[in-house]
Design a protein around this motif. Structure first.
Motif, PDB file in Angstrom:
ATOM      1  N   GLY A  35       0.609  -1.207   0.091  1.00  0.00           N
ATOM      2  CA  GLY A  35       0.154   0.055  -0.028  1.00  0.00           C
ATOM      3  C   GLY A  35       0.816   1.155  -0.026  1.00  0.00           C
ATOM      4  O   GLY A  35       0.335   2.467   0.015  1.00  0.00           O
ATOM      5  N   THR A  36       2.168   1.132   0.030  1.00  0.00           N
ATOM      6  CA  THR A  36       3.066   2.485  -0.039  1.00  0.00           C
ATOM      7  C   THR A  36       3.826   2.363  -1.382  1.00  0.00           C
ATOM      8  O   THR A  36       4.265   1.505  -1.679  1.00  0.00           O
ATOM      9  CB  THR A  36       4.116   2.193   1.135  1.00  0.00           C
ATOM     10  OG1 THR A  36       3.448   1.998   2.463  1.00  0.00           O
ATOM     11  CG2 THR A  36       5.036   3.318   1.140  1.00  0.00           C
ATOM     12  N   SER A  37       3.666   3.390  -1.791  1.00  0.00           N
ATOM     13  CA  SER A  37       4.374   3.922  -2.990  1.00  0.00           C
ATOM     14  C   SER A  37       5.837   4.503  -2.776  1.00  0.00           C
ATOM     15  O   SER A  37       6.136   5.176  -1.601  1.00  0.00           O
ATOM     16  CB  SER A  37       3.626   4.720  -3.963  1.00  0.00           C
ATOM     17  OG  SER A  37       3.532   6.052  -3.457  1.00  0.00           O
ATOM     18  N   VAL A  38       6.679   4.508  -3.961  1.00  0.00           N
ATOM     19  CA  VAL A  38       7.871   5.381  -3.717  1.00  0.00           C
ATOM     20  C   VAL A  38       7.535   6.617  -3.631  1.00  0.00           C
ATOM     21  O   VAL A  38       8.121   7.638  -2.881  1.00  0.00           O
ATOM     22  CB  VAL A  38       8.976   4.812  -5.033  1.00  0.00           C
ATOM     23  CG1 VAL A  38      10.040   5.603  -4.901  1.00  0.00           C
ATOM     24  CG2 VAL A  38       9.146   3.462  -4.830  1.00  0.00           C
ATOM     25  N   ARG A  39       6.559   7.104  -4.239  1.00  0.00           N
ATOM     26  CA  ARG A  39       6.201   8.567  -4.210  1.00  0.00           C
ATOM     27  C   ARG A  39       5.888   8.724  -2.776  1.00  0.00           C
ATOM     28  O   ARG A  39       6.233   9.868  -2.059  1.00  0.00           O
ATOM     29  CB  ARG A  39       5.030   8.864  -5.146  1.00  0.00           C
ATOM     30  CG  ARG A  39       4.523  10.337  -4.859  1.00  0.00           C
ATOM     31  CD  ARG A  39       3.368  10.572  -5.977  1.00  0.00           C
ATOM     32  NE  ARG A  39       3.962  10.604  -7.412  1.00  0.00           N
ATOM     33  CZ  ARG A  39       3.299  10.647  -8.468  1.00  0.00           C
ATOM     34  NH1 ARG A  39       1.794  11.044  -8.353  1.00  0.00           N
ATOM     35  NH2 ARG A  39       3.585  10.566  -9.787  1.00  0.00           N
ATOM     36  N   ASP A  40       4.912   8.056  -2.190  1.00  0.00           N
ATOM     37  CA  ASP A  40       4.705   8.303  -0.804  1.00  0.00           C
ATOM     38  C   ASP A  40       5.912   8.489   0.096  1.00  0.00           C
ATOM     39  O   ASP A  40       6.065   9.451   1.007  1.00  0.00           O
ATOM     40  CB  ASP A  40       3.944   7.133  -0.148  1.00  0.00           C
ATOM     41  CG  ASP A  40       2.501   6.971  -0.953  1.00  0.00           C
ATOM     42  OD1 ASP A  40       1.986   8.119  -1.323  1.00  0.00           O
ATOM     43  OD2 ASP A  40       1.965   5.735  -0.894  1.00  0.00           O
ATOM     44  N   ILE A  41       7.003   7.675   0.156  1.00  0.00           N
ATOM     45  CA  ILE A  41       8.080   7.586   0.761  1.00  0.00           C
ATOM     46  C   ILE A  41       8.740   8.939   0.524  1.00  0.00           C
ATOM     47  O   ILE A  41       9.469   9.536   1.398  1.00  0.00           O
ATOM     48  CB  ILE A  41       9.144   6.413   0.561  1.00  0.00           C
ATOM     49  CG1 ILE A  41       8.134   5.035   0.838  1.00  0.00           C
ATOM     50  CG2 ILE A  41      10.322   6.548   1.216  1.00  0.00           C
ATOM     51  CD1 ILE A  41       8.774   3.748   0.218  1.00  0.00           C
ATOM     52  N   ALA A  42       9.182   9.222  -0.573  1.00  0.00           N
ATOM     53  CA  ALA A  42       9.798  10.519  -1.195  1.00  0.00           C
ATOM     54  C   ALA A  42       9.200  11.672  -0.415  1.00  0.00           C
ATOM     55  O   ALA A  42       9.868  12.368   0.054  1.00  0.00           O
ATOM     56  CB  ALA A  42       9.924  10.578  -2.675  1.00  0.00           C
ATOM     57  N   GLU A  43       7.767  11.759  -0.618  1.00  0.00           N
ATOM     58  CA  GLU A  43       7.148  12.950   0.043  1.00  0.00           C
ATOM     59  C   GLU A  43       7.337  13.100   1.471  1.00  0.00           C
ATOM     60  O   GLU A  43       7.538  14.157   2.010  1.00  0.00           O
ATOM     61  CB  GLU A  43       5.617  12.729  -0.373  1.00  0.00           C
ATOM     62  CG  GLU A  43       5.227  13.190  -1.853  1.00  0.00           C
ATOM     63  CD  GLU A  43       3.961  13.050  -2.225  1.00  0.00           C
ATOM     64  OE1 GLU A  43       3.135  12.808  -1.355  1.00  0.00           O
ATOM     65  OE2 GLU A  43       3.643  13.261  -3.278  1.00  0.00           O
ATOM     66  N   ASP A  44       7.162  11.689   2.152  1.00  0.00           N
ATOM     67  CA  ASP A  44       7.178  11.877   3.726  1.00  0.00           C
ATOM     68  C   ASP A  44       8.658  12.025   3.971  1.00  0.00           C
ATOM     69  O   ASP A  44       9.071  12.761   5.029  1.00  0.00           O
ATOM     70  CB  ASP A  44       6.886  10.381   4.216  1.00  0.00           C
ATOM     71  CG  ASP A  44       6.562  10.759   5.622  1.00  0.00           C
ATOM     72  OD1 ASP A  44       5.493  10.938   5.836  1.00  0.00           O
ATOM     73  OD2 ASP A  44       7.376   9.906   6.519  1.00  0.00           O
ATOM     74  N   ALA A  45       9.853  11.479   3.249  1.00  0.00           N
ATOM     75  CA  ALA A  45      11.335  11.654   3.409  1.00  0.00           C
ATOM     76  C   ALA A  45      11.613  13.041   3.311  1.00  0.00           C
ATOM     77  O   ALA A  45      12.517  13.683   3.524  1.00  0.00           O
ATOM     78  CB  ALA A  45      11.959  10.728   3.033  1.00  0.00           C
ATOM     79  N   GLY A  46      10.863  13.991   2.420  1.00  0.00           N
ATOM     80  CA  GLY A  46      11.467  15.332   1.743  1.00  0.00           C
ATOM     81  C   GLY A  46      12.356  14.964   0.867  1.00  0.00           C
ATOM     82  O   GLY A  46      13.236  16.265   0.835  1.00  0.00           O
ATOM     83  N   VAL A  47      12.257  14.102  -0.073  1.00  0.00           N
ATOM     84  CA  VAL A  47      13.584  13.933  -0.991  1.00  0.00           C
ATOM     85  C   VAL A  47      12.534  13.246  -2.292  1.00  0.00           C
ATOM     86  O   VAL A  47      11.513  13.516  -2.355  1.00  0.00           O
ATOM     87  CB  VAL A  47      14.330  12.678  -0.645  1.00  0.00           C
ATOM     88  CG1 VAL A  47      15.090  13.121   0.585  1.00  0.00           C
ATOM     89  CG2 VAL A  47      13.650  11.542  -0.656  1.00  0.00           C
ATOM     90  N   ASN A  48      13.398  13.528  -3.416  1.00  0.00           N
ATOM     91  CA  ASN A  48      12.668  13.268  -4.677  1.00  0.00           C
ATOM     92  C   ASN A  48      13.054  11.792  -4.993  1.00  0.00           C
ATOM     93  O   ASN A  48      13.776  11.183  -4.340  1.00  0.00           O
ATOM     94  CB  ASN A  48      13.186  13.919  -5.878  1.00  0.00           C
ATOM     95  CG  ASN A  48      14.965  13.924  -6.185  1.00  0.00           C
ATOM     96  OD1 ASN A  48      15.330  12.737  -6.169  1.00  0.00           O
ATOM     97  ND2 ASN A  48      15.480  15.062  -6.205  1.00  0.00           N
ATOM     98  N   GLN A  49      12.220  11.067  -5.868  1.00  0.00           N
ATOM     99  CA  GLN A  49      11.961   9.692  -6.489  1.00  0.00           C
ATOM    100  C   GLN A  49      13.297   9.313  -6.585  1.00  0.00           C
ATOM    101  O   GLN A  49      13.855   8.169  -6.466  1.00  0.00           O
ATOM    102  CB  GLN A  49      10.952   9.479  -7.064  1.00  0.00           C
ATOM    103  CG  GLN A  49       9.396   9.586  -6.514  1.00  0.00           C
ATOM    104  CD  GLN A  49       8.337   9.305  -7.195  1.00  0.00           C
ATOM    105  OE1 GLN A  49       8.428   8.125  -7.853  1.00  0.00           O
ATOM    106  NE2 GLN A  49       7.588  10.278  -7.513  1.00  0.00           N
ATOM    107  N   ALA A  50      14.079  10.372  -7.589  1.00  0.00           N
ATOM    108  CA  ALA A  50      15.204   9.753  -8.021  1.00  0.00           C
ATOM    109  C   ALA A  50      16.418   9.319  -7.293  1.00  0.00           C
ATOM    110  O   ALA A  50      17.260   8.576  -7.072  1.00  0.00           O
ATOM    111  CB  ALA A  50      16.013  10.865  -8.989  1.00  0.00           C
TER     112      ALA A  50
END
Length: 219
Positions: A35-50
Motif C-alpha cells: 500500500g506504500t508507493s515510492v512517491r509516498d516515501i519520497a514525500e514523507d522523507a522530503g526527497v525526490n524519487q530519483a
C-alpha cells in the motif's frame, strides 16, 4: 560466533539514507508494503524519487536495507553487552530486558512491520533476514545464560526461546493493547510521556521478576 562489525552500522548508511528508511518504516507500518508507493516515501522523507532509486534501486531493496540496518544495530548492542566483563550475568539479563523494552517501545513502527511481514511472509529476503537475526540473537542470549550457568548462578535447564517469547510477547501485547491497559488501570490523567514512562517501569519490574524466578535458584 560471527562477530558483527561496527562499520556495518556506522558507515553503511549516510544520514539521508537513514532519513529515507525511517520514512519508509513509518509508512510500511501504517499502510503495508504493497500500500506504500515510492512517491509516498519520497514525500514523507522530503526527497525526490530519483534519490531513492539512486540509494536503494527499488522499494524492495529499500525495505531490505531497512531490515539490515535495524537488525544489525540491535545485534551489535547485544554482542557488546554479552562481552562486557564489568557486569554479572544477572545484571546483563536485567540490561537485556530494559533494552528490549526500550527498543520495542521506541521503534513501534519497525516492530509493526516485522509482525506484518512474519504474518504475510511474501518476501523471501525479509523472511531469511528475520530468521538470521533471530538465530544470532538466540546464540548471543544463549552465551549470556551460559555465563550464569558456569558461575552457578543460573539453573542448568532453561528454555531460552520460550523465555524470549515471554519477553517480546509481553512487551508486544502491551504495545497493541496500551489504550485498554491505560483505561483499566485508571491512568487517563497521565500525559502520553508520563504513561510511557509508567509502562516502561511496570514492564521492567514485571519481566525481571519472571526472568529471575525462571533462571535463578531459590535463595
Amino acid at each position: 560466533m560471527r562477530r558483527i562489525s561496527t562499520t556495518v552500522i556506522m558507515s553503511a548508511y549516510n544520514e539521508k539514507q537513514v532519513q529515507i528508511m525511517e520514512a519508509a518504516e513509518k509508512l510500511f507500518a501504517d499502510k503495508g508494503f504493497e500500500g506504500t508507493s515510492v512517491r509516498d516515501i519520497a514525500e514523507d522523507a522530503g526527497v525526490n524519487q530519483a534519490m531513492i532509486s539512486y540509494y536503494f534501486g527499488s522499494k524492495e531493496k529499500l525495505m531490505e536495507a531497512m531490515f539490515t540496518y535495524r537488525g544489525t544495530s540491535s545485534l551489535l548492542q547485544l554482542e557488546e553487552m554479552v562481552q562486557d566483563k564489568t557486569l554479572t550475568p544477572i545484571q546483563k539479563v536485567e540490561k537485556l530486558i530494559d533494552r528490549y523494552i526500550e527498543k520495542l517501545l521506541t521503534n513501534q513502527c519497525f516492530h509493526r512491520v516485522v509482525v506484518r511481514e512474519q504474518m504475510v511472509n511474501n518476501n523471501g529476503f525479509i523472511s531469511d533476514k528475520l530468521q538470521e537475526i533471530k538465530r544470532l540473537n538466540q546464540a548471543l542470549i544463549k552465551e549470556l545464560i551460559a555465563q550464569g550457568q558456569r558461575n552457578g548462578d543460573f539453573k542448568k535447564h532453561v528454555d531460552i526461546p520460550l523465555l524470549m517469547i515471554t519477553l517480546v510477547g509481553t512487551v508486544s501485547h502491551l504495545i497493541t493493547t496500551q489504550h485498554f491497559y491505560r483505561e483499566i488501570n485508571n491512568l487517563q490523567s497521565l500525559t502520553e510521556e508520563e504513561f510511557q514512562k509508567h509502562i516502561r517501569k511496570k514492564l521492567s519490574h514485571h519481566l525481571k521478576a519472571i526472568f529471575k524466578a525462571t533462571l535463578m535458584y531459590e535463595q
